[in-house]
Write a protein that holds these residues in place. Structure first.
Motif, mmCIF file in Angstrom:
data_model
loop_
_atom_site.group_PDB
_atom_site.id
_atom_site.type_symbol
_atom_site.label_atom_id
_atom_site.label_comp_id
_atom_site.label_asym_id
_atom_site.label_seq_id
_atom_site.Cartn_x
_atom_site.Cartn_y
_atom_site.Cartn_z
ATOM 1 N N MET A 1 35.451 54.247 89.294
ATOM 2 C CA MET A 1 35.232 53.784 87.929
ATOM 3 C C MET A 1 33.973 52.927 87.849
ATOM 4 N N VAL B 1 33.656 50.602 85.500
ATOM 5 C CA VAL B 1 34.176 49.288 85.109
ATOM 6 C C VAL B 1 35.531 49.126 85.792
ATOM 7 N N SER C 1 37.768 46.892 86.281
ATOM 8 C CA SER C 1 38.690 45.804 85.963
ATOM 9 C C SER C 1 40.124 46.328 86.014
ATOM 10 N N ASN D 1 41.068 48.158 82.781
ATOM 11 C CA ASN D 1 40.451 49.465 82.643
ATOM 12 C C ASN D 1 41.060 50.476 83.610
ATOM 13 N N THR E 1 42.942 53.678 82.050
ATOM 14 C CA THR E 1 42.399 54.992 82.393
ATOM 15 C C THR E 1 43.436 55.815 83.149
ATOM 16 N N GLU F 1 37.349 57.070 80.772
ATOM 17 C CA GLU F 1 36.995 55.667 81.026
ATOM 18 C C GLU F 1 35.996 55.169 79.981
ATOM 19 N N ARG F 2 34.973 55.960 79.694
ATOM 20 C CA ARG F 2 33.975 55.546 78.692
ATOM 21 C C ARG F 2 34.620 55.307 77.336
ATOM 22 N N ILE G 1 37.694 54.488 76.673
ATOM 23 C CA ILE G 1 38.536 53.286 76.715
ATOM 24 C C ILE G 1 37.679 52.031 76.667
ATOM 25 N N VAL G 2 36.617 51.991 77.467
ATOM 26 C CA VAL G 2 35.762 50.799 77.498
ATOM 27 C C VAL G 2 35.087 50.604 76.144
ATOM 28 N N GLY H 1 36.618 47.390 75.462
ATOM 29 C CA GLY H 1 35.888 46.630 76.476
ATOM 30 C C GLY H 1 35.010 45.541 75.895
ATOM 31 N N GLU I 1 30.954 45.083 79.665
ATOM 32 C CA GLU I 1 31.549 46.301 80.211
ATOM 33 C C GLU I 1 30.936 47.541 79.578
#
Length: 193
Positions: free
Chosen positions: A112, A114, A116, A119, A123, A169-170, A172-173, A177, A181
């Motif tokens: 990933m 990010v 964290s 995240n 994800t 992931e993108r 979600i951030v 985020g 982030e």
């Protein structure tokens, strides 16, 4: 920094910590009652005691949320996930009824951008919701998800599936985020992905 601002920061931190503990306490009491399947005074009192014991003897690590919820990207995340759920369900259903087809499974490691805790967890949950993919392991230290893929053939499809996890992931951030982030998303993935 003035003396007044120095003293307000620790008290603000303590207030936030207590608020987080009260929220966790409330959730534990609710879960206790849901597990019993009956909201009664006895279950409520039992839940209050059990939640208190859990929080005293098994304290939860502090979870920090430095981001902010963005309505537009959150809507994109929800709609795209629903679309992927439908498309993947149809693919898995087709695999189940195709005569003679033997799916080739694979496990890939996706680092990933990010890493964290929040995240990684979000994800992993969204990726695992989609039929045909399942997160088998989360390497918290390396910030890597190990994902099982139901039907994949060749290195090109492996790369496409890894990119699909990074797209989740993108989304979600961008939806929840912090600004830092979101900026990290622009950097290339680290080696070993």
């Amino acid at each position: 920094m003035t003396a007044g601002s120095r003293t307000s920061e620790p008290s603000h931190g303590r207030v936030k910590r207590w608020r987080d503990r009260l929220v966790a306490y409330g959730w534990l009491v609710l879960v206790w009652n849901l597990l019993w399947g009956d909201f009664s005074w006895a279950n409520l009192l039992g839940g209050l005691v059990v939640a208190g014991v859990v929080l005293v003897f098994f304290p939860l690590p502090p979870v920090t949320f430095g981001g902010r919820v963005r309505a537009g990207p959150l809507l994109v995340l929800v709609l795209s996930t629903l679309g992927e759920l439908v498309a993947a369900s149809l693919r898995v259903a087709a695999l189940a009824v195709l005569p003679g087809h033997r799916p080739h499974s694979a496990i890939v490691a996706v680092r990933m951008r990010v890493p964290s805790d929040l995240n990684l967890a979000l994800t992993a949950e969204v990726v695992s919701l989609v039929p045909g993919t399942l997160v088998l392991d989360v390497d918290r230290d390396a910030g890597t998800l190990h994902v099982h893929l139901l039907d994949t053939h060749g290195s090109r499809q492996l790369a496409e599936n890894k990119e699909r996890v990074r797209v989740v992931e993108r989304r979600i951030v961008r939806a929840v985020g912090s600004a830092a982030e979101v900026r990290r998303l622009g950097r290339p993935a680290e080696r070993g992905t």
